[in-house]
Design a protein around this motif. Sequence first.
Motif, mmCIF file in Angstrom:
data_model
loop_
_atom_site.group_PDB
_atom_site.id
_atom_site.type_symbol
_atom_site.label_atom_id
_atom_site.label_comp_id
_atom_site.label_asym_id
_atom_site.label_seq_id
_atom_site.Cartn_x
_atom_site.Cartn_y
_atom_site.Cartn_z
ATOM 1 N N PRO A 92 -18.528 16.452 -16.210
ATOM 2 C CA PRO A 92 -19.064 16.601 -15.135
ATOM 3 C C PRO A 92 -20.450 15.903 -14.571
ATOM 4 O O PRO A 92 -20.664 15.948 -13.283
ATOM 5 N N THR A 93 -21.213 15.416 -15.397
ATOM 6 C CA THR A 93 -22.437 14.623 -15.073
ATOM 7 C C THR A 93 -22.279 12.931 -14.972
ATOM 8 O O THR A 93 -23.280 12.442 -14.710
ATOM 9 N N LEU A 94 -20.919 12.590 -14.776
ATOM 10 C CA LEU A 94 -20.774 11.181 -14.633
ATOM 11 C C LEU A 94 -20.316 10.839 -13.190
ATOM 12 O O LEU A 94 -20.049 9.883 -12.947
ATOM 13 N N LYS A 95 -20.400 11.707 -12.126
ATOM 14 C CA LYS A 95 -20.319 11.335 -10.867
ATOM 15 C C LYS A 95 -21.101 10.255 -10.267
ATOM 16 O O LYS A 95 -20.431 9.459 -9.506
ATOM 17 N N PRO A 96 -22.216 10.057 -10.389
ATOM 18 C CA PRO A 96 -23.063 8.983 -10.023
ATOM 19 C C PRO A 96 -22.440 7.612 -10.451
ATOM 20 O O PRO A 96 -22.416 6.718 -9.954
ATOM 21 N N LEU A 97 -22.112 7.569 -11.778
ATOM 22 C CA LEU A 97 -21.544 6.278 -12.465
ATOM 23 C C LEU A 97 -20.038 6.105 -11.716
ATOM 24 O O LEU A 97 -19.943 4.961 -11.432
ATOM 25 N N ILE A 98 -19.260 7.255 -11.626
ATOM 26 C CA ILE A 98 -18.029 7.071 -11.199
ATOM 27 C C ILE A 98 -17.944 6.399 -9.902
ATOM 28 O O ILE A 98 -17.345 5.557 -9.131
ATOM 29 N N LYS A 99 -19.074 6.903 -9.134
ATOM 30 C CA LYS A 99 -19.393 6.682 -7.435
ATOM 31 C C LYS A 99 -19.596 5.173 -7.521
ATOM 32 O O LYS A 99 -19.093 4.453 -6.365
ATOM 33 N N ARG A 100 -20.328 4.624 -8.518
ATOM 34 C CA ARG A 100 -20.425 3.132 -8.369
ATOM 35 C C ARG A 100 -19.426 2.527 -8.773
ATOM 36 O O ARG A 100 -19.210 1.256 -8.100
ATOM 37 N N ILE A 101 -18.629 2.894 -9.726
ATOM 38 C CA ILE A 101 -17.455 2.108 -10.077
ATOM 39 C C ILE A 101 -16.357 2.376 -9.397
ATOM 40 O O ILE A 101 -15.570 1.435 -9.294
ATOM 41 N N LEU A 102 -16.001 3.649 -9.329
ATOM 42 C CA LEU A 102 -14.635 3.973 -8.762
ATOM 43 C C LEU A 102 -14.888 5.111 -7.486
ATOM 44 O O LEU A 102 -14.456 6.125 -7.731
ATOM 45 N N PRO A 103 -15.230 4.571 -6.453
ATOM 46 C CA PRO A 103 -15.716 5.533 -5.477
ATOM 47 C C PRO A 103 -14.548 6.352 -4.827
ATOM 48 O O PRO A 103 -14.721 7.379 -4.354
ATOM 49 N N SER A 104 -13.514 5.626 -4.961
ATOM 50 C CA SER A 104 -12.279 6.278 -4.128
ATOM 51 C C SER A 104 -11.694 7.636 -4.932
ATOM 52 O O SER A 104 -11.174 8.381 -4.335
ATOM 53 N N MET A 105 -12.151 7.950 -6.277
ATOM 54 C CA MET A 105 -11.895 8.993 -6.914
ATOM 55 C C MET A 105 -12.335 10.207 -6.355
ATOM 56 O O MET A 105 -11.871 11.490 -6.506
ATOM 57 N N ILE A 106 -13.596 10.178 -5.791
ATOM 58 C CA ILE A 106 -14.271 11.411 -5.240
ATOM 59 C C ILE A 106 -14.484 11.451 -3.860
ATOM 60 O O ILE A 106 -15.416 12.308 -3.364
ATOM 61 N N THR A 107 -13.684 10.715 -3.193
ATOM 62 C CA THR A 107 -13.943 10.399 -1.556
ATOM 63 C C THR A 107 -12.668 10.783 -1.102
ATOM 64 O O THR A 107 -11.363 10.433 -1.623
ATOM 65 N N ASP A 108 -12.616 11.824 -0.389
ATOM 66 C CA ASP A 108 -11.578 12.374 0.458
ATOM 67 C C ASP A 108 -11.274 11.756 1.681
ATOM 68 O O ASP A 108 -12.083 11.678 2.681
ATOM 69 N N HIS A 109 -10.136 11.063 1.717
ATOM 70 C CA HIS A 109 -9.697 10.536 3.012
ATOM 71 C C HIS A 109 -8.732 11.130 3.565
ATOM 72 O O HIS A 109 -7.813 10.660 4.725
ATOM 73 N N THR A 110 -8.223 12.436 3.226
ATOM 74 C CA THR A 110 -7.058 13.324 4.030
ATOM 75 C C THR A 110 -7.441 13.796 5.358
ATOM 76 O O THR A 110 -8.706 13.947 5.631
#
Length: 915
Positions: A276-294
Amino acid sequence: MAELGGNHSRGQVVFVVTTATFVLASCFVAARLVSRFAILRSRTADDWFMIVAWFIAFGLSFAIDYGATKGLGRHDVDIPTSWLPALRKSEYAFTILYNPALMATKTSILIFYLRLSRNTQKLLRVASYVTLAIVNIAGVVLTFLNAFQCSPVKAAYDITQTNSNSTCISIVTLYLCSAPVNIITDLAILVLPIPVLTGMRLPQRQKTVLVVTFALGIFVTIVDVVRIYYLQQAADNAAIAQTRLGGGTDFAYNASIALMWSAVEVNVGIICACIPTLKPLIKRILPSMITDHTGASTEMEKEVSFSSQARNNSNEVPHRLDSIEIPTGIQPLPRAQVGGNSEQQMGMMDFLTTPADMGRGKKPQEMDMMDFLTTPDMDISMIKRSETRGTAATDNTVYFGFVNMRRPRSMLRTKGMESFRYCAIVTILFFLWGFSYGLLNTLNNQIGKIANQSTSQTLGLTTAYFGAYFFGALTVGQLVLRGWGFKATFICGLCIYGTGTLMFWPSAVLTSFPGFIISTFVVGFGLSVLETAANPFLALCGPSEHAEFRLLLAQGVQAVSSVLSQLLAEKVLFSSVASNPSLIDVQWTYLAVALFTVILALFFYYMPLPEASDTDLQQQSEDLGIYRSQTISFPFLKVGLPLIYTTLALAVFTQYTYVGAQEAMSAWFEVLLATTKQPPGGLTLTGDNYVLVGHSTFAVGRFLFAPLCLIIKPRILLTITILGCLIFSCLTFALGLNANGIAGPALVFFFFEGPVFPIVYAIGLRGLGRRTKLGAVLITAATSGGGAFQFVMWAVQQVDHKSVKYSFCVIVALFAFSLIFPIYLNLLPEARHQVDPQKSTGLPNSEGQSRRGSAWDDERPDTPIKRMSRKFNVIFSKIAPGGNDKGARESGEVGIVEHRERQSWGTAGTGERSP
């Protein structure tokens, strides 16, 4: 790796799996440190505890890997003698480090929960503190228990100390007995954040990622169960189970897989805690995983923008209805503000990783509830100014972004299929405690056989179970029911009950009588809390005139469940007790029940259930023509007695004596058959089968009397059942027949005994008004009579040296006293008016109208049985004393009072509390 080989060695598997999981955990810890320390530049207590957990996990994994190079996983014949000292020390190091590793990991997670719920989500915060205390207290105790497992301590790891002067705790005590604490805390950590997460207003993808992230903790519980399975497999050898650490034949081989799964449990726990604490790192590497485009995000933005525009056009605070109280429990969080630069404005999931001092420089309108979760110094008024349309409590609740469940109305206004639906859901609880009751009865008998317990000890287990009903109902049951309502009481009772079932685990492993007493008490305590709410829920949820019918059907399900659990226990769980006197296998049954309890508690949390406020209950009572000021008089008393309290007191007394007689019969029935003169061909059925037949007739009695309540007044049926119990208990006590002959009247006794409890309960609650919940508490507490009179029968046998058959005079006396209540109900017109079923139409119906007076006339179909019932009424009215002062309304001529609801525990509240 050559040392790990061998034809029958498990060492290589243990080494590879342990090392691989630790390396993976190390990667996640490193990623967490990059996210927290490098990207966010934030350091909080949960991060430091995770670093501590990683260091301990390193020591744990190293101990197992080192042991694998020194014979762990090999048979004794394949282990060189020179390896034994190092192998024993590695095993001892593992036992020391295992519990601290789990304690540090869980402490990190719980501190994270506390950070998540700072200044809000009070329930999550309190629950996290409680779980944190349990984790650390249990961790410290178990660590010291393992460290000082031998006396002297050196004997735990020095093979030269294995002499008669050293004593050690058995391997079963060391490993298996700690399992319930681990499972309880694992489940608590898994469940605690779910209500918060599912109630958040987030775009679909973000909510899905969030819930799945936290739900990964289920893998820790699964690994823990697998580990326990292999521990039990290692302890199946009686020599291993009773010897010290490392002792017994092939211990290194048998225990190696269990030790490996222990390391996997620790390492997987660290991984799940870091995700649960990896969001900043994932946002840098794979931002599409936590961005909702629907479209869900766009739709939410439109709604929030519309709300914000409307709010800006007006400086007034949004109007809040006076009848809606401010929420105090876990609520769906407000929608986050949208728009602006995504790099400058906090995201919707930033509460997972945002340090406490971030966000203070932001403008109030840019702050949302998620920022508030982790910003301790933020003024709550800022949150109120940023609320958007739809954040107030409404009649609808949305979960998971797509499930929309409508809040039900007051249970006093439910009818038809709506009432049936809610009652069917709550009947699941009756099935649950019926199953527990039957299982505990059989378990108590098996415990007595295995541990060679005395009669007083065996009876003591039943006394502990029913004694808990007294304390559970009057303490937790009363507090939660009257303060937070029915749903909260269900969830609280299920939590206590689930904890008690897991406590049977170490008791079964050790065959400990004190352990069984404590675990039985906790189970009874939880069930008493459940029953405090479940019985009145069924009596109140639906038309008032059908209360006895609903309760009899649900209690019939309970009786059937009790029979099924006894069959399961005797034919499956305890079938091998004679050849293998152990109760270890029973732990899996209790584990399954505990897991089912957790699922059921979550189900009740999300399931909308109706509530009944004290105001509604009082309104219904007054519309039935029952008032608090009504009194009854007797020739031998100079003052009148309050009607509703006199009826309640007699109902409590009758319930106490009835349950006492019921449990006394259940405890001594099989002994009666065994000590009575045996017929020439022996018993037609075995004693156990006679008990099963008796409990089956008990269930049949409840199902048969349920429809009779629709055509015969319940007070008359109560008179018939108690008279039947009195007559057939007298026959059982007085007839000089052999065992088969005496079983006949005893089985008929079981039939008449079945309907008494639900009829007394429903009658005792009718007309209590705002005291209904208090009445439910007292009648449930009266169930504690089940733990007293079986000892009285035993005392009669011991003190007066009488036979078991003679001691049945106690049961006869109890039903003679129980007959006072139906006599009172039938002879006094005021009591008849109070308890006779009448159609309650005082609360608003579908047209918003209410009816009184002639609407109370009995509209049930005219049948021969009903005509006979009326003749009984005429007879009783002719011999009854006169007078029928109906008193006056407690509240005066009050109109219809709107049901006041408040949010707590995710449910509608109880309205006014009794003064």
